[in-house]
Design a protein around this motif. Structure first.
Motif, PDB file in Angstrom:
ATOM      1  N   LEU A  23      28.101 -62.389  55.954  1.00  0.00           N
ATOM      2  CA  LEU A  23      29.266 -61.254  56.103  1.00  0.00           C
ATOM      3  C   LEU A  23      29.414 -60.701  54.557  1.00  0.00           C
ATOM      4  O   LEU A  23      29.439 -61.379  53.691  1.00  0.00           O
ATOM      5  CB  LEU A  23      30.476 -61.987  56.452  1.00  0.00           C
ATOM      6  N   GLN A  24      29.157 -59.334  54.535  1.00  0.00           N
ATOM      7  CA  GLN A  24      29.429 -58.727  53.219  1.00  0.00           C
ATOM      8  C   GLN A  24      28.397 -58.835  52.594  1.00  0.00           C
ATOM      9  O   GLN A  24      28.261 -58.691  51.198  1.00  0.00           O
ATOM     10  CB  GLN A  24      30.799 -58.875  52.626  1.00  0.00           C
ATOM     11  N   GLY A  25      27.202 -59.189  52.759  1.00  0.00           N
ATOM     12  CA  GLY A  25      26.053 -59.648  51.845  1.00  0.00           C
ATOM     13  C   GLY A  25      25.345 -58.502  51.578  1.00  0.00           C
ATOM     14  O   GLY A  25      25.506 -57.403  51.975  1.00  0.00           O
ATOM     15  N   THR A  29      25.092 -53.195  54.140  1.00  0.00           N
ATOM     16  CA  THR A  29      25.185 -51.461  54.010  1.00  0.00           C
ATOM     17  C   THR A  29      24.098 -51.204  54.968  1.00  0.00           C
ATOM     18  O   THR A  29      23.927 -49.803  55.159  1.00  0.00           O
ATOM     19  CB  THR A  29      24.567 -51.107  52.754  1.00  0.00           C
ATOM     20  N   LEU A  30      23.019 -51.806  55.883  1.00  0.00           N
ATOM     21  CA  LEU A  30      22.190 -51.241  56.651  1.00  0.00           C
ATOM     22  C   LEU A  30      22.651 -51.217  58.076  1.00  0.00           C
ATOM     23  O   LEU A  30      23.234 -52.151  58.539  1.00  0.00           O
ATOM     24  CB  LEU A  30      20.884 -52.269  56.659  1.00  0.00           C
ATOM     25  N   THR A  33      20.681 -50.220  63.642  1.00  0.00           N
ATOM     26  CA  THR A  33      19.530 -49.239  64.092  1.00  0.00           C
ATOM     27  C   THR A  33      18.222 -49.160  63.160  1.00  0.00           C
ATOM     28  O   THR A  33      17.234 -49.016  63.311  1.00  0.00           O
ATOM     29  CB  THR A  33      19.781 -48.122  64.622  1.00  0.00           C
ATOM     30  N   ASP A  34      19.041 -49.100  61.692  1.00  0.00           N
ATOM     31  CA  ASP A  34      17.810 -48.954  60.577  1.00  0.00           C
ATOM     32  C   ASP A  34      16.978 -50.220  60.441  1.00  0.00           C
ATOM     33  O   ASP A  34      15.824 -50.097  60.298  1.00  0.00           O
ATOM     34  CB  ASP A  34      18.753 -48.615  59.366  1.00  0.00           C
ATOM     35  N   LEU A  35      17.672 -51.575  60.369  1.00  0.00           N
ATOM     36  CA  LEU A  35      17.076 -52.486  60.418  1.00  0.00           C
ATOM     37  C   LEU A  35      16.059 -52.664  61.621  1.00  0.00           C
ATOM     38  O   LEU A  35      14.889 -53.230  61.481  1.00  0.00           O
ATOM     39  CB  LEU A  35      18.047 -53.825  60.436  1.00  0.00           C
ATOM     40  N   GLY A  36      16.305 -52.518  62.798  1.00  0.00           N
ATOM     41  CA  GLY A  36      15.553 -52.640  64.044  1.00  0.00           C
ATOM     42  C   GLY A  36      14.319 -51.496  63.797  1.00  0.00           C
ATOM     43  O   GLY A  36      13.305 -51.853  64.011  1.00  0.00           O
ATOM     44  N   GLY A  37      14.637 -50.452  63.210  1.00  0.00           N
ATOM     45  CA  GLY A  37      13.605 -49.397  63.241  1.00  0.00           C
ATOM     46  C   GLY A  37      12.515 -50.068  61.901  1.00  0.00           C
ATOM     47  O   GLY A  37      11.450 -49.654  62.233  1.00  0.00           O
ATOM     48  N   GLN A  38      13.006 -50.605  60.986  1.00  0.00           N
ATOM     49  CA  GLN A  38      12.075 -51.166  60.054  1.00  0.00           C
ATOM     50  C   GLN A  38      11.069 -52.188  60.566  1.00  0.00           C
ATOM     51  O   GLN A  38      10.193 -52.357  60.556  1.00  0.00           O
ATOM     52  CB  GLN A  38      12.900 -51.876  59.057  1.00  0.00           C
ATOM     53  N   VAL A  39      11.600 -52.950  61.632  1.00  0.00           N
ATOM     54  CA  VAL A  39      10.908 -54.098  62.494  1.00  0.00           C
ATOM     55  C   VAL A  39       9.839 -53.467  63.214  1.00  0.00           C
ATOM     56  O   VAL A  39       8.652 -53.591  63.207  1.00  0.00           O
ATOM     57  CB  VAL A  39      11.699 -54.949  63.581  1.00  0.00           C
ATOM     58  N   ILE A  58      12.897 -52.379  74.004  1.00  0.00           N
ATOM     59  CA  ILE A  58      14.193 -52.799  74.133  1.00  0.00           C
ATOM     60  C   ILE A  58      14.309 -54.022  73.001  1.00  0.00           C
ATOM     61  O   ILE A  58      13.602 -54.828  72.788  1.00  0.00           O
ATOM     62  CB  ILE A  58      14.334 -53.656  75.632  1.00  0.00           C
ATOM     63  N   MET A  59      15.459 -53.766  72.429  1.00  0.00           N
ATOM     64  CA  MET A  59      15.784 -54.930  71.206  1.00  0.00           C
ATOM     65  C   MET A  59      17.194 -55.471  71.665  1.00  0.00           C
ATOM     66  O   MET A  59      17.985 -54.749  72.365  1.00  0.00           O
ATOM     67  CB  MET A  59      15.923 -53.996  69.932  1.00  0.00           C
ATOM     68  N   GLY A  60      17.397 -56.661  71.283  1.00  0.00           N
ATOM     69  CA  GLY A  60      18.700 -57.327  71.318  1.00  0.00           C
ATOM     70  C   GLY A  60      19.186 -57.595  70.024  1.00  0.00           C
ATOM     71  O   GLY A  60      18.923 -57.635  69.061  1.00  0.00           O
ATOM     72  N   CYS A  61      20.454 -57.550  70.119  1.00  0.00           N
ATOM     73  CA  CYS A  61      21.488 -57.691  68.960  1.00  0.00           C
ATOM     74  C   CYS A  61      22.689 -59.037  69.237  1.00  0.00           C
ATOM     75  O   CYS A  61      23.466 -58.861  70.237  1.00  0.00           O
ATOM     76  CB  CYS A  61      22.082 -56.721  68.477  1.00  0.00           C
ATOM     77  N   VAL A  62      22.354 -60.119  68.869  1.00  0.00           N
ATOM     78  CA  VAL A  62      23.193 -61.212  69.114  1.00  0.00           C
ATOM     79  C   VAL A  62      24.807 -60.907  68.483  1.00  0.00           C
ATOM     80  O   VAL A  62      25.756 -61.008  69.147  1.00  0.00           O
ATOM     81  CB  VAL A  62      22.892 -62.573  68.730  1.00  0.00           C
ATOM     82  N   LEU A  63      24.850 -60.499  67.274  1.00  0.00           N
ATOM     83  CA  LEU A  63      26.001 -60.275  66.367  1.00  0.00           C
ATOM     84  C   LEU A  63      25.778 -59.315  65.498  1.00  0.00           C
ATOM     85  O   LEU A  63      24.994 -59.403  64.561  1.00  0.00           O
ATOM     86  CB  LEU A  63      26.632 -61.479  65.962  1.00  0.00           C
ATOM     87  N   SER A  64      26.380 -58.124  65.403  1.00  0.00           N
ATOM     88  CA  SER A  64      26.471 -57.163  64.566  1.00  0.00           C
ATOM     89  C   SER A  64      27.818 -57.035  63.817  1.00  0.00           C
ATOM     90  O   SER A  64      28.748 -56.523  64.266  1.00  0.00           O
ATOM     91  CB  SER A  64      26.151 -55.676  65.118  1.00  0.00           C
ATOM     92  N   ALA A  65      27.864 -57.636  62.667  1.00  0.00           N
ATOM     93  CA  ALA A  65      29.065 -57.883  61.899  1.00  0.00           C
ATOM     94  C   ALA A  65      29.542 -56.505  61.241  1.00  0.00           C
ATOM     95  O   ALA A  65      28.815 -55.697  61.048  1.00  0.00           O
ATOM     96  CB  ALA A  65      29.045 -58.837  60.911  1.00  0.00           C
TER      97      ALA A  65
END
Length: 65
Positions: A23-25, A29-30, A33-39, A58-65
């Motif tokens: 959290l706040q790490g 700032t990303l 969707t940008d992080l997924g695009g990098q994958v 198809i991507m999943g996101c458990v928790l997006s803080a």
């Protein structure tokens, strides 16, 4: 392999995961969707995926803080 099967059935051909942030790490700032695009770029760059053969992701996101 039968081409008609590939046209009708979803197939998992590659996987990768993003780093786990805090959290706040440093990743806060990303956008997810940008992080997924990098994958996806990583998988294409390392020849795990052929760019022209991918119709849908198809991507999943458990928790997006």
């Amino acid at each position: 392999m039968n081409e008609s099967i590939l046209e009708c059935q979803p197939v998992v051909i590659a996987l990768a995961r993003t780093p786990i942030g805090a959290l706040q790490g440093s990743l806060s700032t990303l956008a997810a969707t940008d992080l997924g695009g990098q994958v996806i770029e990583y998988l294409i760059r390392n020849k795990t995926l052929e760019k022209g053969l991918v119709d849908e992701v198809i991507m999943g996101c458990v928790l997006s803080a």
